[in-house]
Motif scaffolding. Structure first.
Motif, PDB file in Angstrom:
ATOM      1  N   ARG A   1       0.812  -1.038   0.149  1.00  0.00           N
ATOM      2  CA  ARG A   1      -0.034  -0.096  -0.096  1.00  0.00           C
ATOM      3  C   ARG A   1       0.683   1.243   0.032  1.00  0.00           C
ATOM      4  NH1 ARG A   1      -5.312  -1.015   1.562  1.00  0.00           N
ATOM      5  NH2 ARG A   1      -5.594  -3.262   2.244  1.00  0.00           N
ATOM      6  N   ALA A   2       2.089   1.297  -0.241  1.00  0.00           N
ATOM      7  CA  ALA A   2       3.123   2.327   0.086  1.00  0.00           C
ATOM      8  C   ALA A   2       2.692   3.405  -0.924  1.00  0.00           C
ATOM      9  CB  ALA A   2       4.486   1.794  -0.135  1.00  0.00           C
ATOM     10  N   ALA A   3       2.057   3.302  -2.256  1.00  0.00           N
ATOM     11  CA  ALA A   3       1.792   4.392  -2.866  1.00  0.00           C
ATOM     12  C   ALA A   3       0.398   5.005  -2.595  1.00  0.00           C
ATOM     13  CB  ALA A   3       1.931   3.885  -4.474  1.00  0.00           C
ATOM     14  N   GLN A   4      -0.250   4.471  -1.598  1.00  0.00           N
ATOM     15  CA  GLN A   4      -1.566   5.004  -1.151  1.00  0.00           C
ATOM     16  C   GLN A   4      -1.615   5.663  -0.029  1.00  0.00           C
ATOM     17  OE1 GLN A   4      -4.011   4.404  -3.521  1.00  0.00           O
ATOM     18  NE2 GLN A   4      -2.728   3.350  -4.803  1.00  0.00           N
ATOM     19  N   PHE A   5      -2.630   6.416   0.104  1.00  0.00           N
ATOM     20  CA  PHE A   5      -2.717   7.154   1.539  1.00  0.00           C
ATOM     21  C   PHE A   5      -2.163   6.606   2.925  1.00  0.00           C
ATOM     22  CE2 PHE A   5      -6.217   8.878  -1.170  1.00  0.00           C
ATOM     23  CZ  PHE A   5      -5.890  10.128  -1.211  1.00  0.00           C
ATOM     24  N   PHE A   6      -1.417   7.435   3.652  1.00  0.00           N
ATOM     25  CA  PHE A   6      -1.200   7.095   5.154  1.00  0.00           C
ATOM     26  C   PHE A   6      -1.890   8.193   5.953  1.00  0.00           C
ATOM     27  CE2 PHE A   6       1.278   7.538   8.882  1.00  0.00           C
ATOM     28  CZ  PHE A   6       1.108   6.091   9.561  1.00  0.00           C
ATOM     29  N   ARG A   7      -2.807   7.849   6.798  1.00  0.00           N
ATOM     30  CA  ARG A   7      -3.332   8.715   7.410  1.00  0.00           C
ATOM     31  C   ARG A   7      -3.376   8.421   8.914  1.00  0.00           C
ATOM     32  NH1 ARG A   7      -7.881   9.751   3.071  1.00  0.00           N
ATOM     33  NH2 ARG A   7      -7.053  11.779   2.096  1.00  0.00           N
ATOM     34  N   VAL A   8      -3.368   9.338   9.770  1.00  0.00           N
ATOM     35  CA  VAL A   8      -3.503   9.168  11.135  1.00  0.00           C
ATOM     36  C   VAL A   8      -5.042   9.911  11.632  1.00  0.00           C
ATOM     37  CG1 VAL A   8      -2.837   9.668  13.575  1.00  0.00           C
ATOM     38  CG2 VAL A   8      -1.165   9.356  11.489  1.00  0.00           C
ATOM     39  N   ALA A   9      -5.769   8.921  12.200  1.00  0.00           N
ATOM     40  CA  ALA A   9      -7.106   9.255  12.606  1.00  0.00           C
ATOM     41  C   ALA A   9      -7.254   9.885  13.795  1.00  0.00           C
ATOM     42  CB  ALA A   9      -8.017   7.980  12.926  1.00  0.00           C
ATOM     43  N   THR A  10      -8.278  10.957  13.456  1.00  0.00           N
ATOM     44  CA  THR A  10      -8.414  12.116  14.626  1.00  0.00           C
ATOM     45  C   THR A  10      -9.803  11.914  15.533  1.00  0.00           C
ATOM     46  OG1 THR A  10      -8.458  14.457  15.281  1.00  0.00           O
ATOM     47  CG2 THR A  10      -9.266  13.653  13.058  1.00  0.00           C
ATOM     48  N   GLN A  11      -9.766  11.896  16.614  1.00  0.00           N
ATOM     49  CA  GLN A  11     -11.046  11.735  17.466  1.00  0.00           C
ATOM     50  C   GLN A  11     -12.031  12.910  17.353  1.00  0.00           C
ATOM     51  OE1 GLN A  11     -11.050  10.217  21.419  1.00  0.00           O
ATOM     52  NE2 GLN A  11      -8.698   9.589  20.992  1.00  0.00           N
ATOM     53  N   SER A  12     -11.857  13.940  16.608  1.00  0.00           N
ATOM     54  CA  SER A  12     -12.616  15.003  16.168  1.00  0.00           C
ATOM     55  C   SER A  12     -13.510  14.920  15.146  1.00  0.00           C
ATOM     56  CB  SER A  12     -11.646  16.326  16.140  1.00  0.00           C
ATOM     57  OG  SER A  12     -11.071  16.134  14.870  1.00  0.00           O
ATOM     58  N   ARG A  13     -13.377  13.592  14.449  1.00  0.00           N
ATOM     59  CA  ARG A  13     -14.149  13.284  13.347  1.00  0.00           C
ATOM     60  C   ARG A  13     -14.524  11.787  13.294  1.00  0.00           C
ATOM     61  NH1 ARG A  13     -11.324  13.470   8.503  1.00  0.00           N
ATOM     62  NH2 ARG A  13     -13.229  13.224   7.289  1.00  0.00           N
ATOM     63  N   PRO A  14     -15.818  11.596  12.735  1.00  0.00           N
ATOM     64  CA  PRO A  14     -16.227  10.238  12.800  1.00  0.00           C
ATOM     65  C   PRO A  14     -15.306   9.115  12.235  1.00  0.00           C
ATOM     66  CG  PRO A  14     -18.115  11.786  12.154  1.00  0.00           C
ATOM     67  CD  PRO A  14     -16.894  12.551  12.172  1.00  0.00           C
ATOM     68  N   LEU A  15     -15.312   8.295  12.799  1.00  0.00           N
ATOM     69  CA  LEU A  15     -14.027   7.078  12.312  1.00  0.00           C
ATOM     70  C   LEU A  15     -14.443   6.653  10.959  1.00  0.00           C
ATOM     71  CD1 LEU A  15     -11.502   5.610  12.907  1.00  0.00           C
ATOM     72  CD2 LEU A  15     -12.699   4.067  14.227  1.00  0.00           C
TER      73      LEU A  15
ATOM     74  N   GLN B   1      -9.188   5.083   1.726  1.00  0.00           N
ATOM     75  CA  GLN B   1      -9.390   3.846   0.619  1.00  0.00           C
ATOM     76  C   GLN B   1      -8.084   3.751  -0.208  1.00  0.00           C
ATOM     77  OE1 GLN B   1     -11.358   1.558   0.011  1.00  0.00           O
ATOM     78  NE2 GLN B   1     -12.775   1.642  -1.604  1.00  0.00           N
ATOM     79  N   GLY B   2      -7.909   2.449  -0.031  1.00  0.00           N
ATOM     80  CA  GLY B   2      -6.945   1.875  -0.553  1.00  0.00           C
ATOM     81  C   GLY B   2      -5.440   2.171   0.121  1.00  0.00           C
ATOM     82  N   GLY B   3      -5.450   2.731   1.211  1.00  0.00           N
ATOM     83  CA  GLY B   3      -4.303   2.994   2.204  1.00  0.00           C
ATOM     84  C   GLY B   3      -4.376   2.405   3.648  1.00  0.00           C
ATOM     85  N   THR B   4      -3.551   3.000   4.348  1.00  0.00           N
ATOM     86  CA  THR B   4      -3.647   2.933   5.853  1.00  0.00           C
ATOM     87  C   THR B   4      -3.879   3.662   6.684  1.00  0.00           C
ATOM     88  OG1 THR B   4      -1.464   1.369   5.095  1.00  0.00           O
ATOM     89  CG2 THR B   4      -1.790   2.010   7.495  1.00  0.00           C
ATOM     90  N   LEU B   5      -4.628   3.522   7.523  1.00  0.00           N
ATOM     91  CA  LEU B   5      -5.212   4.410   8.657  1.00  0.00           C
ATOM     92  C   LEU B   5      -4.758   3.950  10.027  1.00  0.00           C
ATOM     93  CD1 LEU B   5      -7.036   6.829   9.265  1.00  0.00           C
ATOM     94  CD2 LEU B   5      -9.021   5.165   9.742  1.00  0.00           C
ATOM     95  N   THR B   6      -3.910   4.725  10.670  1.00  0.00           N
ATOM     96  CA  THR B   6      -3.432   4.602  11.762  1.00  0.00           C
ATOM     97  C   THR B   6      -4.422   5.128  12.926  1.00  0.00           C
ATOM     98  OG1 THR B   6      -1.114   4.468  11.271  1.00  0.00           O
ATOM     99  CG2 THR B   6      -1.209   4.849  13.689  1.00  0.00           C
TER     100      THR B   6
ATOM    101  N   ALA C   1     -14.754  -0.875   1.829  1.00  0.00           N
ATOM    102  CA  ALA C   1     -13.545  -0.078   2.214  1.00  0.00           C
ATOM    103  C   ALA C   1     -12.352  -1.055   2.288  1.00  0.00           C
ATOM    104  CB  ALA C   1     -13.538   0.928   3.202  1.00  0.00           C
ATOM    105  N   ASN C   2     -11.388  -0.701   1.213  1.00  0.00           N
ATOM    106  CA  ASN C   2     -10.099  -1.503   1.339  1.00  0.00           C
ATOM    107  C   ASN C   2      -9.146  -0.605   2.073  1.00  0.00           C
ATOM    108  OD1 ASN C   2      -7.934  -2.924   0.702  1.00  0.00           O
ATOM    109  ND2 ASN C   2      -7.748  -2.288  -1.379  1.00  0.00           N
ATOM    110  N   VAL C   3      -8.965  -0.763   3.428  1.00  0.00           N
ATOM    111  CA  VAL C   3      -8.229   0.052   4.114  1.00  0.00           C
ATOM    112  C   VAL C   3      -7.476  -1.047   5.121  1.00  0.00           C
ATOM    113  CG1 VAL C   3      -8.183   1.997   6.062  1.00  0.00           C
ATOM    114  CG2 VAL C   3      -9.556   2.027   3.892  1.00  0.00           C
ATOM    115  N   ARG C   4      -6.216  -0.577   5.281  1.00  0.00           N
ATOM    116  CA  ARG C   4      -5.558  -1.342   6.490  1.00  0.00           C
ATOM    117  C   ARG C   4      -5.226  -0.400   7.621  1.00  0.00           C
ATOM    118  NH1 ARG C   4       0.304  -3.569   6.616  1.00  0.00           N
ATOM    119  NH2 ARG C   4      -0.068  -5.258   8.380  1.00  0.00           N
ATOM    120  N   ILE C   5      -5.706  -1.150   8.699  1.00  0.00           N
ATOM    121  CA  ILE C   5      -5.640  -0.422  10.022  1.00  0.00           C
ATOM    122  C   ILE C   5      -4.556  -0.809  11.017  1.00  0.00           C
ATOM    123  CG2 ILE C   5      -6.932  -0.285  12.313  1.00  0.00           C
ATOM    124  CD1 ILE C   5      -8.600   0.875   9.771  1.00  0.00           C
TER     125      ILE C   5
END
Length: 165
Positions: free
Chosen positions: A49-63, A71-76, A111-115
């Protein structure tokens, strides 16, 4: 694929396996300042997934919204133990079905997301106290990487410092 220097030698093979496992969740435990976020980013950067999004989730928005946006990336998800039980149920539902249910209860979006979760808390204890979903903990523990405090890793300090410089 250069290994992150501050991953404990006892955990390096597991981190490498986690990177190669494209969609399996991972959970990184450790005290504040041990590099949990950097390891999560390393796992993503060395995965398919390296070419896709890497995001860090925030509690201020719905998970659910953040999962769909990644989509397609990794959510930490940092500090998993601090997320409320409602959001934990959303994550558990996603890990079970790979879809996000909409508020109408009738439709869902795949959704195709790695957690990758991180925490400095003992989630098992929080689960016993009813503050963390035990089933979610089981789903996240596919790859469990333990980051000991730096004071317990004096034999690896040279490697850690070299990795930082």
């Amino acid at each position: 694929m250069e290994m992150v220097h501050f991953i404990p030698s006892s955990q390096r093979r597991l981190a490498l396996l986690a990177a190669q496992a494209d969609s399996a969740p991972a959970l990184i435990y450790g005290a504040d300042g041990t590099g949990k976020g950097a390891i999560a980013h390393w796992i993503h950067s060395n995965s398919p997934r390296a070419a896709q999004f890497f995001r860090v989730a925030t509690q201020s928005r719905p998970l659910a919204d953040q999962i769909l946006e990644t989509q397609g990336g990794t959510l930490t998800i940092s500090e998993m133990g601090e997320w409320n039980l409602s959001e934990q149920r959303v994550l558990l539902g996603f890990l079970k079905t790979k879809s996000i249910s909409h508020s109408d209860g009738k439709t869902a979006t795949l959704a195709n997301v790695r957690i990758i979760g991180t925490t400095s808390q003992a989630l098992e204890g929080r689960a016993q106290g009813g503050l963390f979903n035990i089933e979610l903990l089981e789903k996240l523990n596919v790859f469990r990487i333990e980051m000991p405090a730096l004071v317990k890793r004096t034999d690896e300090l040279d490697d850690i410092v070299i990795g930082i410089v």
